[in-house]
Design a protein around this motif. Structure first.
Motif, PDB file in Angstrom:
ATOM      1  N   ALA A 119       1.506   0.129   0.881  1.00  0.00           N
ATOM      2  CA  ALA A 119       1.018   0.138  -0.500  1.00  0.00           C
ATOM      3  C   ALA A 119       2.129  -0.296  -1.445  1.00  0.00           C
ATOM      4  CB  ALA A 119       0.502   1.529  -0.864  1.00  0.00           C
ATOM      5  N   LYS A 120       3.377   0.176  -1.174  1.00  0.00           N
ATOM      6  CA  LYS A 120       4.516  -0.230  -2.006  1.00  0.00           C
ATOM      7  C   LYS A 120       4.731  -1.731  -1.928  1.00  0.00           C
ATOM      8  CE  LYS A 120       7.280   3.925  -1.842  1.00  0.00           C
ATOM      9  NZ  LYS A 120       8.313   4.501  -0.971  1.00  0.00           N
ATOM     10  N   LEU A 121       4.542  -2.276  -0.722  1.00  0.00           N
ATOM     11  CA  LEU A 121       4.710  -3.711  -0.525  1.00  0.00           C
ATOM     12  C   LEU A 121       3.739  -4.489  -1.411  1.00  0.00           C
ATOM     13  CD1 LEU A 121       6.035  -6.016   1.148  1.00  0.00           C
ATOM     14  CD2 LEU A 121       4.227  -5.697   2.819  1.00  0.00           C
ATOM     15  N   GLU A 122       2.500  -4.013  -1.470  1.00  0.00           N
ATOM     16  CA  GLU A 122       1.508  -4.670  -2.329  1.00  0.00           C
ATOM     17  C   GLU A 122       1.900  -4.533  -3.799  1.00  0.00           C
ATOM     18  OE1 GLU A 122      -1.248  -6.524  -1.050  1.00  0.00           O
ATOM     19  OE2 GLU A 122       0.244  -6.214   0.523  1.00  0.00           O
ATOM     20  N   GLU A 123       2.483  -3.372  -4.129  1.00  0.00           N
ATOM     21  CA  GLU A 123       2.927  -3.128  -5.500  1.00  0.00           C
ATOM     22  C   GLU A 123       4.032  -4.115  -5.868  1.00  0.00           C
ATOM     23  OE1 GLU A 123       3.827   1.046  -5.974  1.00  0.00           O
ATOM     24  OE2 GLU A 123       4.974   0.593  -7.783  1.00  0.00           O
ATOM     25  N   GLU A 124       4.984  -4.302  -4.937  1.00  0.00           N
ATOM     26  CA  GLU A 124       6.073  -5.257  -5.175  1.00  0.00           C
ATOM     27  C   GLU A 124       5.523  -6.659  -5.379  1.00  0.00           C
ATOM     28  OE1 GLU A 124       8.474  -4.787  -1.661  1.00  0.00           O
ATOM     29  OE2 GLU A 124       8.842  -2.680  -2.148  1.00  0.00           O
ATOM     30  N   ARG A 125       4.434  -6.956  -4.680  1.00  0.00           N
ATOM     31  CA  ARG A 125       3.854  -8.289  -4.802  1.00  0.00           C
ATOM     32  C   ARG A 125       2.966  -8.418  -6.028  1.00  0.00           C
ATOM     33  NH1 ARG A 125       2.149  -8.784   1.446  1.00  0.00           N
ATOM     34  NH2 ARG A 125       4.124  -9.620   2.238  1.00  0.00           N
ATOM     35  N   GLY A 126       2.738  -7.286  -6.725  1.00  0.00           N
ATOM     36  CA  GLY A 126       1.917  -7.312  -7.923  1.00  0.00           C
ATOM     37  C   GLY A 126       0.453  -7.550  -7.647  1.00  0.00           C
ATOM     38  N   MET A 127      -0.032  -7.031  -6.526  1.00  0.00           N
ATOM     39  CA  MET A 127      -1.455  -7.175  -6.225  1.00  0.00           C
ATOM     40  C   MET A 127      -2.289  -6.358  -7.210  1.00  0.00           C
ATOM     41  SD  MET A 127      -1.890  -9.194  -3.724  1.00  0.00           S
ATOM     42  CE  MET A 127      -3.538  -8.853  -3.106  1.00  0.00           C
ATOM     43  N   ALA A 128      -3.485  -6.850  -7.519  1.00  0.00           N
ATOM     44  CA  ALA A 128      -4.365  -6.162  -8.457  1.00  0.00           C
ATOM     45  C   ALA A 128      -4.678  -4.764  -7.956  1.00  0.00           C
ATOM     46  CB  ALA A 128      -5.658  -6.955  -8.626  1.00  0.00           C
ATOM     47  N   GLY A 129      -4.609  -3.795  -8.865  1.00  0.00           N
ATOM     48  CA  GLY A 129      -4.940  -2.421  -8.491  1.00  0.00           C
ATOM     49  C   GLY A 129      -3.728  -1.616  -8.087  1.00  0.00           C
ATOM     50  N   TYR A 130      -2.628  -2.282  -7.706  1.00  0.00           N
ATOM     51  CA  TYR A 130      -1.456  -1.546  -7.230  1.00  0.00           C
ATOM     52  C   TYR A 130      -0.400  -1.358  -8.317  1.00  0.00           C
ATOM     53  CZ  TYR A 130      -3.127  -1.903  -2.484  1.00  0.00           C
ATOM     54  OH  TYR A 130      -3.865  -1.767  -1.347  1.00  0.00           O
ATOM     55  N   GLU A 131      -0.545  -2.116  -9.452  1.00  0.00           N
ATOM     56  CA  GLU A 131       0.555  -2.134 -10.413  1.00  0.00           C
ATOM     57  C   GLU A 131       0.797  -0.799 -11.098  1.00  0.00           C
ATOM     58  OE1 GLU A 131      -2.560  -3.199 -10.554  1.00  0.00           O
ATOM     59  OE2 GLU A 131      -2.500  -4.983 -11.794  1.00  0.00           O
ATOM     60  N   THR A 132      -0.225   0.050 -11.202  1.00  0.00           N
ATOM     61  CA  THR A 132      -0.021   1.314 -11.902  1.00  0.00           C
ATOM     62  C   THR A 132       0.071   2.478 -10.931  1.00  0.00           C
ATOM     63  OG1 THR A 132      -2.402   1.443 -12.163  1.00  0.00           O
ATOM     64  CG2 THR A 132      -1.141   0.625 -14.047  1.00  0.00           C
ATOM     65  N   ALA A 133       0.565   2.226  -9.763  1.00  0.00           N
ATOM     66  CA  ALA A 133       0.579   3.229  -8.695  1.00  0.00           C
ATOM     67  C   ALA A 133       1.049   4.585  -9.183  1.00  0.00           C
ATOM     68  CB  ALA A 133       1.471   2.765  -7.566  1.00  0.00           C
ATOM     69  N   GLY A 134       0.255   5.610  -8.901  1.00  0.00           N
ATOM     70  CA  GLY A 134       0.664   6.980  -9.164  1.00  0.00           C
ATOM     71  C   GLY A 134       0.524   7.415 -10.614  1.00  0.00           C
ATOM     72  N   ARG A 135       0.242   6.487 -11.511  1.00  0.00           N
ATOM     73  CA  ARG A 135       0.168   6.911 -12.913  1.00  0.00           C
ATOM     74  C   ARG A 135      -1.265   6.978 -13.406  1.00  0.00           C
ATOM     75  NH1 ARG A 135       4.754   4.298 -12.313  1.00  0.00           N
ATOM     76  NH2 ARG A 135       6.608   5.514 -12.768  1.00  0.00           N
ATOM     77  N   ARG A 136      -1.938   5.842 -13.389  1.00  0.00           N
ATOM     78  CA  ARG A 136      -3.324   5.870 -13.835  1.00  0.00           C
ATOM     79  C   ARG A 136      -4.249   5.800 -12.624  1.00  0.00           C
ATOM     80  NH1 ARG A 136      -2.998   1.254 -17.773  1.00  0.00           N
ATOM     81  NH2 ARG A 136      -0.781   1.752 -17.859  1.00  0.00           N
ATOM     82  N   LYS A 137      -5.534   6.003 -12.889  1.00  0.00           N
ATOM     83  CA  LYS A 137      -6.501   5.863 -11.807  1.00  0.00           C
ATOM     84  C   LYS A 137      -6.577   4.403 -11.403  1.00  0.00           C
ATOM     85  CE  LYS A 137      -9.578   9.759 -12.270  1.00  0.00           C
ATOM     86  NZ  LYS A 137     -10.877  10.231 -12.728  1.00  0.00           N
TER      87      LYS A 137
END
Lengths: 209, 173
Positions: A119-137
């Motif tokens: 999931a972090k890897l997707e976040e690093e890549r800026g995939m849709a839905g992953y950018e706000t990990a842990g903060r918003r729904k």
């Protein structure tokens, strides 16, 4: 998808209980199973702390690098878009090996950490839905190809020696409790190969949901 | 032999990892505590998922829906010489491993572990996983909503495993 499965299980169960008069059993089961989930987590917490703690030592001692190095070609084959040095690889490798050896207590911790890292890897890549990990729904987080592949591998069953089954068989008086080892290995290979073929067909294709 | 081997694995692994840590001058205890904290955090993340999932499984089981499904298919498999309990077992195995184990022991008790049904059960249990359970726990832990092509692939692998079990059982008899 999961929303529908979960809701379906509950709704079907309750409606079915209405017709069969099992409502009291359903009512008891709710609390009973909620409780056993917590019990399971408490049991798992010990194994999880032990295992991830050991993994941390192993990581700092350079053991995981050494160990995943050997599995690197295999992991590169199945997860071509996970970078070589990414921590997800270590957890994927540990989970797969623990699965093959049938170390149930080690599979789940490593598997959960692998999913976190993917999931972090997707976040690093800026995939849709992953950018706000842990903060918003996160409205529509979609599984990455690596996550799909990882789960299919896990569900295809990798355990080579069915230790539990052998134990149960001998407990119930089987003449040859371990006679199932060879067929079990063959059946496991069949399901895993089917899984890998499917993974290879779908990996990296953008379409499909 | 195998049972004895699996008793040694955990102590041997701890010994090997800690020894390597000490030899590589790692602050082993600090590292362990840091990792243990990390592990506990993951457990806390999974707990709500697990509660939700277990309740759904419990409701479905207690309502009698799973046994109804089994009875529905049981008639067909019985004609093939396979005990009626085998089909519900396949369904339950997809949701819960401990519930499946209970059923397996029932089957061994009734048919014997070396009967056709007993052998089929042993092999099938060895080559399938708790599909829906694994998916729910892992995906909810990563807060993934769309599972894309996971389910078809997982069901395909499970189906191939069951088919292989049937063929292999026939070959063993």
């Amino acid at each position: 998808m999961l929303n529908y499965i979960w809701a379906g299980m509950l709704l079907i169960g309750i409606i079915y209980a209405l017709f069969t008069g099992n409502m009291e059993a359903v009512s008891n089961a709710c609390l009973e199973y909620a409780e056993s989930a917590v019990t399971l987590c408490i049991t798992m917490a010990g194994a999880m702390a032990l295992w991830v703690g050991l993994m941390e030592i192993a990581g700092q001692a350079g053991l995981i690098d050494k160990f995943t190095g050997k599995l690197q070609p295999f992991i590169s084959y199945l997860f071509p878009d996970v970078p070589e040095q990414h921590p997800a690889r270590g957890y994927i490798a540990t989970n797969l090996v623990a699965n093959i050896l049938g170390l149930g207590w080690a599979c789940t911790p490593a598997g959960l950490k692998a999913m976190e890292e993917l999931a972090k890897l997707e976040e690093e890549r800026g995939m849709a839905g992953y950018e706000t990990a842990g903060r918003r729904k996160n409205g529509n987080r979609a599984a990455s190809d690596a996550m799909c592949a990882f789960l299919i591998l896990n569900i295809s069953s990798l355990q080579l020696i069915p230790v539990n089954m052998i134990a149960y068989r001998s407990k119930y008086g089987s003449l040859n409790p371990s006679g199932i080892i060879l067929p079990a290995i063959l059946a496991t290979c069949c399901s895993t190969i089917a899984g890998i073929i499917y993974i290879k067909m779908r990996y990296g294709r953008k379409n499909g949901c | 032999m195998l049972m004895r081997l699996s008793v040694i694995i955990i102590p041997a692994l701890i010994f090997y990892i800690v020894l390597n840590g000490v030899l590589n001058k790692v602050d082993v205890y600090d590292a362990f505590v840091k990792g243990a904290m990390d592990g506990l955090k993951t457990v806390v993340t999974v707990l709500p998922t697990l509660v939700g999932l277990m309740i759904a499984v419990g409701v479905l089981r207690a309502s009698g829906f799973l046994s109804m499904l089994g009875a529905l298919f049981g008639g067909i498999t019985e004609r093939a010489g396979i005990g009626a309990e085998f089909v519900p077992l396949v369904f339950i195995k997809m949701f819960s491993s401990s519930a499946a184990t209970g059923l397996v022991l029932d089957i061994f008790e009734e048919y014997g572990p070396d009967s056709r049904t007993g052998l089929l059960t042993s092999i099938m249990m060895s080559c399938t996983e708790t599909c829906f359970y694994t998916m729910s726990v892992y995906y909810m832990a990563a807060r993934v909503k769309k599972t894309r092509w996971t389910l078809p692939g997982a069901l395909l692998a499970t189906g191939v495993g069951i088919a292989a079990s049937v063929v292999l059982t026939e070959m063993m008899l």
